[in-house]
Design an enzyme around this catalytic site. Structure first.
Site, mmCIF file in Angstrom:
data_model
loop_
_atom_site.group_PDB
_atom_site.id
_atom_site.type_symbol
_atom_site.label_atom_id
_atom_site.label_comp_id
_atom_site.label_asym_id
_atom_site.label_seq_id
_atom_site.Cartn_x
_atom_site.Cartn_y
_atom_site.Cartn_z
ATOM 1 N N ASN A 133 -9.972 10.742 5.813
ATOM 2 C CA ASN A 133 -8.891 11.728 5.927
ATOM 3 C C ASN A 133 -8.160 11.927 4.595
ATOM 4 O OD1 ASN A 133 -7.458 9.366 5.686
ATOM 5 N ND2 ASN A 133 -6.309 9.566 7.593
ATOM 6 N N HIS A 135 -6.999 9.499 2.589
ATOM 7 C CA HIS A 135 -5.988 8.507 2.201
ATOM 8 C C HIS A 135 -6.440 7.674 1.000
ATOM 9 C CE1 HIS A 135 -7.537 5.313 5.322
ATOM 10 N NE2 HIS A 135 -8.022 5.025 4.132
ATOM 11 N N GLU A 140 -1.414 7.594 4.226
ATOM 12 C CA GLU A 140 -2.037 8.565 5.113
ATOM 13 C C GLU A 140 -1.541 9.976 4.767
ATOM 14 O OE1 GLU A 140 -4.405 7.551 6.706
ATOM 15 O OE2 GLU A 140 -4.060 5.803 7.966
#
Ligand code: F6R
Length: 240
Positions: A133, A135, A140
């Site tokens: 994603n 990160h 995050e």
């Protein structure tokens, strides 16, 4: 960004290891930033082999890890503290190593202490992996770019991705302590490694996407000395 795409994963890992080995040979007091996860393991194996064969000396080197789960028992094999011992530290002669403290009762104090430590020890080369994603560390999506060491609630995607290391998804901690994005960006040199097709979208966003907190790794576009080593699969969405 200095991007290198490798056809051969073994070569990628050899070159990435040499990046660290050459630096340590030239700077016996080197301060290194290290990462956990599946991606760096072959790099660490190369460091271990080199230490055995060529006696590269880590006795004065210091290392700082990016992150740690909150709340795992000390002896759990998946703490990043144990991961680092098992995958690197016990096989080389490094003496001064730091991993953030995952004690659930000292969260605030641990963040302040770790940030203080890395502020007093300029990291020269910081190793990074990449979350599917986008990160970096455990920062995050939507983590502010000016974040320092902090506590994060892990994204569902990250917990699902990391469930492969645990007996079940339920066992994966819900929180972690991580160097912030600003803390990571302070390193003089960054080297990010990514292999496999499940990183291809994140690699595309990181390199060509808008610099945006939606893809934390996109901030690396603004670092003055950042290397990206990827294999063909991770590079499959970029036109090169
Ligand atoms: C680990 C870390 C994470 C991982 C990322 C990729 O210290 O900071 O950002 O680098 O989750 O993990 P792997 O390598 O397991 O795909």
């Amino acid at each position: 960004m200095n991007i290198r795409i490798f056809n051969d994963k073994e070569e990628l890992y050899r070159e990435a290891a040499n990046f660290f080995i050459d630096h340590v040979k030239e700077n016996p007091n080197a301060i290194l930033g290290l990462a956990t996860g599946a991606t760096p393991i072959p790099l660490y194996q190369n460091l271990i082999l080199d230490h055995k064969e060529n006696k590269t000396d880590y006795s004065k080197v210091k290392s700082f890890n990016l992150d740690e789960y909150i709340g795992l028992p000390k002896d759990h094999k998946e703490t990043y503290y144990n991961f680092m011992n098992e995958n690197l530290f016990k096989y080389i002669n490094i003496k001064e190593t730091y991993v953030p403290n995952g004690d659930p009762n000292k969260k605030e104090q641990s963040c302040l202490e770790y940030e203080n430590l890395i502020s007093n020890n300029q990291i020269e080369i910081q190793l990074l992996g990449l979350g599917a994603n986008g990160h970096i560390g455990f920062n995050e999506p939507l983590t502010p770019f000016d974040s320092k060491t902090h506590i994060v609630t892990l994204a569902n995607k990250t917990r699902e991705d990391n469930a492969r290391f645990f007996n079940s998804l339920d066992e994966v901690p819900k929180e972690a302590i991580t160097m912030g994005i600003a803390s990571i960006m302070k390193a003089k040199t960054l080297i990010l490694l990514a292999v496999g097709e499940n990183k291809a979208d994140a690699i595309y966003e990181m390199i060509y996407g808008k610099v945006s907190t939606e893809c934390p790794a996109s901030i690396l576009q603004t670092h003055s000395d950042c290397y990206v080593f990827i294999d063909r699969a991770a590079a499959s969405k970029i036109n090169k």
